[in-house]
Structures are given as C-alpha cells and as structure tokens.
Design a protein around this motif. Structure first.
Motif, short mmCIF file in Angstrom:
data_model
loop_
_atom_site.label_atom_id
_atom_site.label_comp_id
_atom_site.label_asym_id
_atom_site.label_seq_id
_atom_site.Cartn_x
_atom_site.Cartn_y
_atom_site.Cartn_z
N MET A 136 0.84 -1.20 0.00
CA MET A 136 0.00 0.00 0.00
C MET A 136 0.88 1.25 0.00
O MET A 136 1.72 1.42 0.87
N ILE A 137 0.68 2.07 -0.99
CA ILE A 137 1.39 3.34 -1.00
C ILE A 137 0.42 4.40 -0.51
O ILE A 137 -0.68 4.51 -1.04
N SER A 138 0.82 5.15 0.49
CA SER A 138 -0.12 6.16 0.97
C SER A 138 0.59 7.37 1.56
O SER A 138 1.78 7.34 1.85
N LYS A 139 -0.18 8.40 1.68
CA LYS A 139 0.33 9.68 2.20
C LYS A 139 -0.75 10.27 3.10
O LYS A 139 -1.91 10.33 2.71
N GLN A 140 -0.34 10.67 4.30
CA GLN A 140 -1.31 11.27 5.23
C GLN A 140 -0.93 12.70 5.54
O GLN A 140 0.26 13.00 5.63
N LEU A 141 -1.91 13.52 5.69
CA LEU A 141 -1.62 14.85 6.22
C LEU A 141 -2.76 15.36 7.08
O LEU A 141 -3.92 14.97 6.89
N VAL A 142 -2.40 16.18 8.04
CA VAL A 142 -3.39 16.77 8.94
C VAL A 142 -3.29 18.28 8.78
O VAL A 142 -2.22 18.86 8.95
N THR A 185 0.51 18.66 -2.13
CA THR A 185 0.77 17.28 -1.71
C THR A 185 0.10 16.29 -2.66
O THR A 185 0.70 15.29 -3.06
N ALA A 186 -1.13 16.60 -3.03
CA ALA A 186 -1.86 15.70 -3.94
C ALA A 186 -1.17 15.64 -5.30
O ALA A 186 -1.02 14.56 -5.89
N LYS A 187 -0.74 16.79 -5.79
CA LYS A 187 -0.06 16.81 -7.09
C LYS A 187 1.24 16.01 -7.06
O LYS A 187 1.53 15.24 -7.96
N GLU A 188 2.00 16.20 -5.97
CA GLU A 188 3.26 15.45 -5.83
C GLU A 188 3.01 13.95 -5.75
O GLU A 188 3.71 13.16 -6.37
N PHE A 189 1.99 13.59 -4.98
CA PHE A 189 1.65 12.18 -4.82
C PHE A 189 1.32 11.55 -6.18
O PHE A 189 1.78 10.45 -6.51
N CYS A 190 0.56 12.29 -6.96
CA CYS A 190 0.18 11.80 -8.29
C CYS A 190 1.41 11.65 -9.19
O CYS A 190 1.57 10.66 -9.90
N LYS A 191 2.27 12.65 -9.10
CA LYS A 191 3.46 12.63 -9.94
C LYS A 191 4.38 11.47 -9.57
O LYS A 191 4.83 10.72 -10.44
N GLU A 192 4.62 11.32 -8.27
CA GLU A 192 5.50 10.25 -7.80
C GLU A 192 5.00 8.88 -8.20
O GLU A 192 5.77 7.95 -8.37
N ASN A 193 3.69 8.76 -8.33
CA ASN A 193 3.11 7.45 -8.62
C ASN A 193 2.64 7.32 -10.06
O ASN A 193 1.87 6.42 -10.39
N SER A 194 3.10 8.23 -10.89
CA SER A 194 2.80 8.19 -12.33
C SER A 194 1.31 8.14 -12.65
O SER A 194 0.89 7.47 -13.59
N ILE A 195 0.52 8.83 -11.84
CA ILE A 195 -0.92 8.92 -12.11
C ILE A 195 -1.14 9.91 -13.25
O ILE A 195 -0.44 10.92 -13.36
N SER A 196 -2.09 9.60 -14.11
CA SER A 196 -2.26 10.40 -15.33
C SER A 196 -2.65 11.84 -15.05
O SER A 196 -3.19 12.17 -13.98
N GLY A 197 -2.38 12.69 -16.03
CA GLY A 197 -2.69 14.11 -15.91
C GLY A 197 -4.18 14.37 -15.70
O GLY A 197 -4.56 15.21 -14.89
N GLU A 240 -10.02 26.20 16.38
CA GLU A 240 -9.19 25.51 15.40
C GLU A 240 -9.55 24.02 15.40
O GLU A 240 -9.72 23.42 16.45
N HIS A 241 -9.70 23.49 14.22
CA HIS A 241 -10.00 22.06 14.08
C HIS A 241 -8.97 21.42 13.16
O HIS A 241 -8.27 22.11 12.42
N GLN A 242 -8.96 20.09 13.23
CA GLN A 242 -8.05 19.38 12.33
C GLN A 242 -8.84 18.64 11.26
O GLN A 242 -9.89 18.05 11.54
N ILE A 243 -8.31 18.69 10.07
CA ILE A 243 -8.90 17.94 8.97
C ILE A 243 -7.82 16.97 8.49
O ILE A 243 -6.73 17.40 8.11
N ALA A 244 -8.14 15.68 8.58
CA ALA A 244 -7.13 14.67 8.22
C ALA A 244 -7.44 14.14 6.83
O ALA A 244 -8.58 13.83 6.50
N ILE A 245 -6.39 14.05 6.04
CA ILE A 245 -6.58 13.60 4.67
C ILE A 245 -5.58 12.49 4.37
O ILE A 245 -4.41 12.59 4.73
N SER A 246 -6.06 11.45 3.75
CA SER A 246 -5.10 10.45 3.29
C SER A 246 -5.34 10.14 1.82
O SER A 246 -6.46 10.14 1.33
N VAL A 261 -7.48 6.22 -3.62
CA VAL A 261 -8.48 6.40 -2.57
C VAL A 261 -8.15 7.65 -1.77
O VAL A 261 -7.04 7.79 -1.26
N LEU A 262 -9.11 8.56 -1.68
CA LEU A 262 -8.94 9.77 -0.89
C LEU A 262 -9.86 9.66 0.31
O LEU A 262 -11.04 9.36 0.16
N GLU A 263 -9.32 9.89 1.49
CA GLU A 263 -10.17 9.88 2.68
C GLU A 263 -10.02 11.19 3.42
O GLU A 263 -8.90 11.65 3.67
#
Lengths: 141, 122
Positions: A3-9, A23-35, A62-68, A77-79
C-alpha cells in the motif's frame, strides 16, 4: 504491491489548501498517475476541503482535517475526516441543473462537481466525525 | 497557482475579459473585482476568453454566474470563448454550456455579433 499512501493533517483554514493541493499533485506525480486523473482529484479535493472550511464548523475554534491519499492497484483512494457538523455530501441538496446557471441558488455546486469527478463516494459518521471516502479508478490512463 | 486577468473594450459596450492561469478558491476575487468594475459601466456584453485559463473551481464558476445574473437584468449578454477541455468538463458537469453562449473562436463570435447587429438595425 504494498500500500502506497500519504497522510496529512491540516487546520480548518483556507490557507491550508495550497499544502493539500501541492501534496496531492506530488503524490500523483511520484506514482505516475495520469494528468487527467490528477486534475480531477485536484479539483475534487479543492471543492471538498473548501466546503469543510467554509461551512463545516459552527464555532471559531481551530480544528483538524485529516486527509489520506492511498493507492491500491489501479485505484486512488482519498479519505477526508473532520469533526465538523454532520454533512453527508451524498444527501446534500443538489443544484437544479435544468435551469440556467444564473438563476440557480449558489449552494451545492462545488459538492456536485466533486462527486461527479470521482468514481465512488462513501460517507460515514463515526465518533462525531465525518468520514468521506472518494475513489478514482483507472488512474494511469 | 496564480491568476492574471486582462480586459479590453472590443467595441462600445462589448468587453473581452481574459483570465489566465487558475481561477480557484484563492484567486477568484481577482476576476470578480475586474468583472464588478465592468458591470458598473452597464455593458452590453462581456466576453470571457478562456483560452489561457487552465483550471476553474466552483468559486470561479460563481463569478461567471454572477455576471450573467447581473447582465440579464439589463438585457446584456455573457458569452464564453475558447474553453479548454478541462474547463469545458466543469461546465458540462454542471450543465452550464448553452450553445448560444459558447463560441469556439473569436471569428465565430464576430460572425454572431455581426448578425446580431444587423438584426438590431433592421
């Protein structure tokens, strides 16, 4: 394939959008996801995140929004988790698309766009949190 | 990402607005400000030339919708030109692509404007 994944809060501030989208753009680029897929999820994330920041909280705290972001086989998969007011995008009032744009009420358009840009959406409310899962298939084409 | 907005008066009361870059949650006020200034002059037509626009979010769409709403009251028109595929896709999702308001090129728009002008004179 592991599983390749990236989390951020992130904080519930619109200034955090840049971090999310970069972060999303980099993740896509690193994993060769299409344009095309990169563009679609970029916009879907922008719409969902801005909606949470603008309308998700009744207090000024202040609240936290967690994204993976995670990759499994040919699916991205985006959560997105937040502790804001309950909001199920699948049950939110859709804009009336049969009338001209300028006559529509302004709400709901971003959520509608986000929902249409992904292949699957699931929503849960658990432990006072909104959990939104969006899936995009065939991400290398 | 950034947005630049150029505008020019094509003929009296007809303005071309050319947003370049990304029209999003961050940048839409730049376009909105420009559009508001032009709306204050009670124009006959605003032409959004989208040739150099490569990204639009719902906040960007709202600026266009607001211009349409405002000009509808004064029987003015809003048209769009040169929509890139990713921009077209967003307008398609929200079913906001009425054919009489979308043109492929400046030439196609000019033909339309000529016809409209003739009709007005007649």
């Amino acid at each position: 394939m592991g599983m390749i994944s990236k989390q951020l809060v992130l904080k519930n501030a619109i200034s955090e959008m840049r971090v999310l989208l970069n972060t999303a753009k980099e993740f896509c680029k690193e994993n060769s996801i299409s344009g095309n897929v990169t563009r679609d999820i970029h916009l879907a994330l922008e719409e969902i995140f801005s909606n949470i920041v603008f309308y998700g909280f009744r207090d000024q705290d202040e609240h936290q929004i967690a994204i993976s972001l995670s990759l499994s086989n040919n699916t991205l998969v985006l959560e997105i988790n937040d502790d804001g007011i309950p909001f199920n995008p699948l049950e939110s009032k859709a804009p009336d698309l049969e009338i001209p744009l300028e006559e529509r009420e302004t709400g709901g358009m971003g959520i509608h766009i986000a929902c249409e840009l992904v292949d699957e959406i699931e929503y849960f409310r658990e432990q006072n949190k909104n959990i939104l899962i969006m899936k995009k298939n065939e991400i290398f084409i | 990402m950034t947005l630049k907005v150029a505008s020019s008066e094509k003929s009296q009361g007809v303005f071309i607005i050319s947003p370049e870059g990304s029209l999003d949650t961050d940048t839409y006020p730049i376009l909105e400000e420009k559009v508001d200034l032009l709306l204050d002059t009670s124009p006959d037509m605003l032409i959004f030339d989208m040739e150099k626009l490569d990204y639009i979010s719902s906040m960007g769409v709202r600026v266009i919708a607001k211009a349409k709403k405002s000009l509808k009251k004064s029987e003015g028109k809003v048209v769009m030109l040169n929509l890139q595929p990713q921009i077209r896709k967003v307008f398609e999702i929200i079913k906001a692509l009425p054919s009489e308001q979308i043109f492929e090129s400046v030439e196609e728009l000019d033909q339309y404007l000529d016809t409209m002008q003739k009709e007005t004179i007649e």
